[in-house]
Design a protein around this motif. Structure first.
Motif, PDB file in Angstrom:
ATOM      1  N   TYR A 218       0.732  -1.110  -0.067  1.00  0.00           N
ATOM      2  CA  TYR A 218      -0.082  -0.220   0.098  1.00  0.00           C
ATOM      3  C   TYR A 218       0.868   1.287  -0.020  1.00  0.00           C
ATOM      4  CZ  TYR A 218      -3.348  -3.464   1.118  1.00  0.00           C
ATOM      5  OH  TYR A 218      -4.304  -4.526   1.202  1.00  0.00           O
ATOM      6  N   GLY A 219       1.883   1.271  -0.778  1.00  0.00           N
ATOM      7  CA  GLY A 219       2.790   2.362  -1.041  1.00  0.00           C
ATOM      8  C   GLY A 219       3.788   2.802   0.204  1.00  0.00           C
ATOM      9  N   ASP A 220       4.172   1.906   1.153  1.00  0.00           N
ATOM     10  CA  ASP A 220       4.927   2.122   2.183  1.00  0.00           C
ATOM     11  C   ASP A 220       6.315   1.795   1.790  1.00  0.00           C
ATOM     12  OD1 ASP A 220       5.866   2.513   4.657  1.00  0.00           O
ATOM     13  OD2 ASP A 220       5.261   1.106   5.816  1.00  0.00           O
ATOM     14  N   GLU A 221       6.801   2.942   1.049  1.00  0.00           N
ATOM     15  CA  GLU A 221       7.794   3.003   0.343  1.00  0.00           C
ATOM     16  C   GLU A 221       9.007   2.976   1.344  1.00  0.00           C
ATOM     17  OE1 GLU A 221       7.908   5.910  -2.750  1.00  0.00           O
ATOM     18  OE2 GLU A 221       6.205   4.639  -3.876  1.00  0.00           O
ATOM     19  N   ARG A 222       8.943   3.601   2.404  1.00  0.00           N
ATOM     20  CA  ARG A 222      10.009   3.812   3.656  1.00  0.00           C
ATOM     21  C   ARG A 222      10.627   2.154   3.888  1.00  0.00           C
ATOM     22  NH1 ARG A 222       8.225   7.826   8.233  1.00  0.00           N
ATOM     23  NH2 ARG A 222      10.520   7.158   8.959  1.00  0.00           N
ATOM     24  N   THR A 223       9.700   1.318   3.836  1.00  0.00           N
ATOM     25  CA  THR A 223      10.191  -0.119   4.113  1.00  0.00           C
ATOM     26  C   THR A 223      11.441  -0.445   3.213  1.00  0.00           C
ATOM     27  OG1 THR A 223       8.074  -0.837   4.423  1.00  0.00           O
ATOM     28  CG2 THR A 223       9.531  -2.604   3.590  1.00  0.00           C
ATOM     29  N   VAL A 224      11.512  -0.159   1.862  1.00  0.00           N
ATOM     30  CA  VAL A 224      12.523  -0.257   1.109  1.00  0.00           C
ATOM     31  C   VAL A 224      14.113   0.745   1.702  1.00  0.00           C
ATOM     32  CG1 VAL A 224      13.512  -0.021  -1.350  1.00  0.00           C
ATOM     33  CG2 VAL A 224      11.196  -0.739  -0.892  1.00  0.00           C
ATOM     34  N   ASP A 225      13.443   1.818   2.057  1.00  0.00           N
ATOM     35  CA  ASP A 225      14.913   2.610   2.591  1.00  0.00           C
ATOM     36  C   ASP A 225      15.210   2.133   3.667  1.00  0.00           C
ATOM     37  OD1 ASP A 225      14.223   4.440   0.564  1.00  0.00           O
ATOM     38  OD2 ASP A 225      12.820   5.766   1.622  1.00  0.00           O
ATOM     39  N   ALA A 226      14.359   1.567   4.597  1.00  0.00           N
ATOM     40  CA  ALA A 226      15.152   0.650   5.710  1.00  0.00           C
ATOM     41  C   ALA A 226      15.969  -0.279   5.638  1.00  0.00           C
ATOM     42  CB  ALA A 226      13.702   0.461   6.828  1.00  0.00           C
ATOM     43  N   HIS A 227      15.464  -1.114   4.711  1.00  0.00           N
ATOM     44  CA  HIS A 227      16.378  -2.326   4.265  1.00  0.00           C
ATOM     45  C   HIS A 227      17.663  -1.860   3.353  1.00  0.00           C
ATOM     46  CE1 HIS A 227      12.645  -4.514   5.235  1.00  0.00           C
ATOM     47  NE2 HIS A 227      13.419  -5.620   5.542  1.00  0.00           N
ATOM     48  N   ILE A 228      17.363  -1.036   2.538  1.00  0.00           N
ATOM     49  CA  ILE A 228      18.574  -0.332   1.796  1.00  0.00           C
ATOM     50  C   ILE A 228      19.440   0.335   2.876  1.00  0.00           C
ATOM     51  CG2 ILE A 228      19.341   1.412   0.340  1.00  0.00           C
ATOM     52  CD1 ILE A 228      18.310  -0.814  -1.316  1.00  0.00           C
ATOM     53  N   LYS A 229      19.312   0.797   3.823  1.00  0.00           N
ATOM     54  CA  LYS A 229      20.181   1.346   4.871  1.00  0.00           C
ATOM     55  C   LYS A 229      20.905   0.341   5.463  1.00  0.00           C
ATOM     56  CE  LYS A 229      20.358   3.981   9.294  1.00  0.00           C
ATOM     57  NZ  LYS A 229      19.517   4.699  10.342  1.00  0.00           N
ATOM     58  N   LYS A 230      20.154  -0.847   6.055  1.00  0.00           N
ATOM     59  CA  LYS A 230      21.002  -1.860   6.755  1.00  0.00           C
ATOM     60  C   LYS A 230      21.724  -2.834   5.643  1.00  0.00           C
ATOM     61  CE  LYS A 230      20.003  -3.191  10.402  1.00  0.00           C
ATOM     62  NZ  LYS A 230      20.682  -2.535  11.712  1.00  0.00           N
ATOM     63  N   LEU A 231      21.341  -2.791   4.426  1.00  0.00           N
ATOM     64  CA  LEU A 231      22.147  -3.546   3.301  1.00  0.00           C
ATOM     65  C   LEU A 231      23.408  -2.949   3.080  1.00  0.00           C
ATOM     66  CD1 LEU A 231      22.698  -5.778   1.350  1.00  0.00           C
ATOM     67  CD2 LEU A 231      21.036  -4.508  -0.145  1.00  0.00           C
ATOM     68  N   ARG A 232      23.383  -1.540   2.926  1.00  0.00           N
ATOM     69  CA  ARG A 232      24.472  -0.826   2.736  1.00  0.00           C
ATOM     70  C   ARG A 232      25.473  -0.835   3.964  1.00  0.00           C
ATOM     71  NH1 ARG A 232      21.755   4.692   0.203  1.00  0.00           N
ATOM     72  NH2 ARG A 232      22.247   4.217  -1.881  1.00  0.00           N
ATOM     73  N   GLN A 233      25.108  -0.999   5.033  1.00  0.00           N
ATOM     74  CA  GLN A 233      25.968  -1.027   6.191  1.00  0.00           C
ATOM     75  C   GLN A 233      26.860  -2.305   6.242  1.00  0.00           C
ATOM     76  OE1 GLN A 233      23.258  -0.571   9.673  1.00  0.00           O
ATOM     77  NE2 GLN A 233      23.316   1.608   9.648  1.00  0.00           N
ATOM     78  N   LYS A 234      26.115  -3.500   5.900  1.00  0.00           N
ATOM     79  CA  LYS A 234      26.910  -4.677   5.558  1.00  0.00           C
ATOM     80  C   LYS A 234      27.806  -4.665   4.575  1.00  0.00           C
ATOM     81  CE  LYS A 234      23.150  -6.982   8.295  1.00  0.00           C
ATOM     82  NZ  LYS A 234      21.867  -7.952   8.036  1.00  0.00           N
ATOM     83  N   ILE A 235      27.388  -4.103   3.334  1.00  0.00           N
ATOM     84  CA  ILE A 235      28.325  -4.148   2.305  1.00  0.00           C
ATOM     85  C   ILE A 235      29.547  -3.203   2.521  1.00  0.00           C
ATOM     86  CG2 ILE A 235      28.602  -3.077  -0.058  1.00  0.00           C
ATOM     87  CD1 ILE A 235      25.679  -3.579  -0.446  1.00  0.00           C
ATOM     88  N   GLU A 236      29.404  -2.070   3.514  1.00  0.00           N
ATOM     89  CA  GLU A 236      30.667  -1.387   3.703  1.00  0.00           C
ATOM     90  C   GLU A 236      31.744  -1.892   4.615  1.00  0.00           C
ATOM     91  OE1 GLU A 236      28.483   2.187   5.069  1.00  0.00           O
ATOM     92  OE2 GLU A 236      28.162   3.019   3.017  1.00  0.00           O
ATOM     93  N   LYS A 237      31.122  -2.994   5.253  1.00  0.00           N
ATOM     94  CA  LYS A 237      32.179  -3.860   6.163  1.00  0.00           C
ATOM     95  C   LYS A 237      33.136  -4.424   5.319  1.00  0.00           C
ATOM     96  CE  LYS A 237      28.947  -4.469   9.801  1.00  0.00           C
ATOM     97  NZ  LYS A 237      28.269  -5.496  10.954  1.00  0.00           N
ATOM     98  N   VAL A 238      32.820  -4.457   4.125  1.00  0.00           N
ATOM     99  CA  VAL A 238      33.850  -5.543   3.026  1.00  0.00           C
ATOM    100  C   VAL A 238      34.393  -4.659   1.915  1.00  0.00           C
ATOM    101  CG1 VAL A 238      32.744  -7.379   3.741  1.00  0.00           C
ATOM    102  CG2 VAL A 238      31.934  -6.748   1.731  1.00  0.00           C
ATOM    103  N   GLY A 239      33.958  -3.540   1.595  1.00  0.00           N
ATOM    104  CA  GLY A 239      34.316  -2.856   0.372  1.00  0.00           C
ATOM    105  C   GLY A 239      33.333  -1.585  -0.036  1.00  0.00           C
ATOM    106  N   PRO A 240      33.715  -1.213  -1.044  1.00  0.00           N
ATOM    107  CA  PRO A 240      32.987   0.184  -1.462  1.00  0.00           C
ATOM    108  C   PRO A 240      31.708  -0.045  -1.811  1.00  0.00           C
ATOM    109  CG  PRO A 240      35.198  -0.278  -2.949  1.00  0.00           C
ATOM    110  CD  PRO A 240      34.849  -1.790  -2.073  1.00  0.00           C
ATOM    111  N   GLN A 241      31.021   0.826  -1.667  1.00  0.00           N
ATOM    112  CA  GLN A 241      29.305   1.086  -1.741  1.00  0.00           C
ATOM    113  C   GLN A 241      29.039   0.482  -3.382  1.00  0.00           C
ATOM    114  OE1 GLN A 241      26.267  -0.174  -0.756  1.00  0.00           O
ATOM    115  NE2 GLN A 241      26.891   0.963   0.902  1.00  0.00           N
ATOM    116  N   ILE A 242      28.210  -0.505  -3.380  1.00  0.00           N
ATOM    117  CA  ILE A 242      27.558  -0.750  -4.674  1.00  0.00           C
ATOM    118  C   ILE A 242      26.285  -0.584  -4.883  1.00  0.00           C
ATOM    119  CG2 ILE A 242      29.490  -2.505  -5.256  1.00  0.00           C
ATOM    120  CD1 ILE A 242      27.854  -4.686  -4.304  1.00  0.00           C
TER     121      ILE A 242
END
Length: 247
Positions: free
Chosen positions: A204-228
């Motif tokens: 139902y248009g709750d797009e902030r759900t995506v932003d929350a998951h992207i934020k956590k995903l980026r944090q885990k990516i940055e532990k091993v290398g550049p942001q993709i």
């Protein structure tokens, strides 16, 4: 499936017990936050799914989610909340939940959400920290279905690597989000498109759900290398590892 339902309302637990039994699932119940953490901690590898009420005695749902994530970064968690607030829902996702259902809810809806999340949570064996990508790639079952040279992803084992280093502790939704973006490098996906592709049902248009998951995903990516995972302002997100050379 072995489910831990953390819910202080015993009438809700008793109702869901009937539905879980009908599905053939092995359900266990905790009625406060401290009991839930203790029960999970006794055998963390045995649980396939957790449903977690936000309002709990002793430790609230946010605290319980944080404690469970310290023990297991990958066990699927669906948060149940009576609060119809976007900030509470997004905070729950940022604290480690993979999904949320707002009370009052239909048992059939919760069952459908559990099944959808479980389909994405079938995790294969993980290699140890001292093993390399080349070591694991020699095994037939660990061939990569996405390989850009810098980034590799295996959907069967649900493992992802950047510059030969494993991106650890991805939750089911984080892995699916990364896979969806990586399957079409440099293509921009809107938040609405990602909701439709990664989540099996209408948000139902709750797009902030995506932003929350992207934020956590980026944090885990940055532990091993550049942001993709790149932000395309006003549009959405894209996968781009062209500048992800190992330093």
């Amino acid at each position: 499936m072995k489910i831990l339902m953390i819910e202080d309302n015993k009438s809700v637990s008793e109702m869901m017990q009937m539905f879980f039994k009908k599905e053939g699932w092995d359900a266990h119940f905790a009625y406060d936050g401290e009991q839930a953490v203790q029960l999970f901690n006794e055998s963390p590898d045995e649980w396939d799914m957790i449903t977690l009420d936000l309002n709990l005695p002793k430790l609230d749902g946010m605290q319980v989610s944080a404690e469970i994530r310290k023990i297991s970064p990958t066990v699927p968690i669906i948060m149940l909340t009576a609060r119809d607030s976007e900030s509470d829902q997004v905070l729950g996702l940022e604290m480690g939940a993979d999904d949320y259902v707002t009370k009052p809810f239909s048992p059939i809806t919760l069952i459908a959400r559990i099944k959808a999340l479980d389909r994405r949570a079938k995790i294969g064996g993980k290699i140890t920290d001292h093993e390399t990508v080349s070591d694991s790639a020699t095994k037939e079952e660990e061939k990569f279905d996405i390989d850009t040279g810098k980034f590799q992803l295996n959907s069967k084992t649900r493992e992802a690597y950047l510059n030969g280093k494993q991106i650890n502790d991805l939750t089911p939704k984080e892995f699916d989000l990364l896979r969806t973006l990586a399957q079409k490098p440099r293509q921009v996906f809107s938040r609405e498109q990602l909701l439709q592709l990664v989540w099996d049902y209408e948000y139902y248009g709750d797009e902030r759900t995506v932003d929350a998951h992207i934020k956590k995903l980026r944090q885990k990516i940055e532990k091993v290398g550049p942001q993709i995972i790149q932000t395309v302002w006003g549009v959405g997100y894209k996968f781009d590892d062209t500048g992800a050379d190992e330093s």
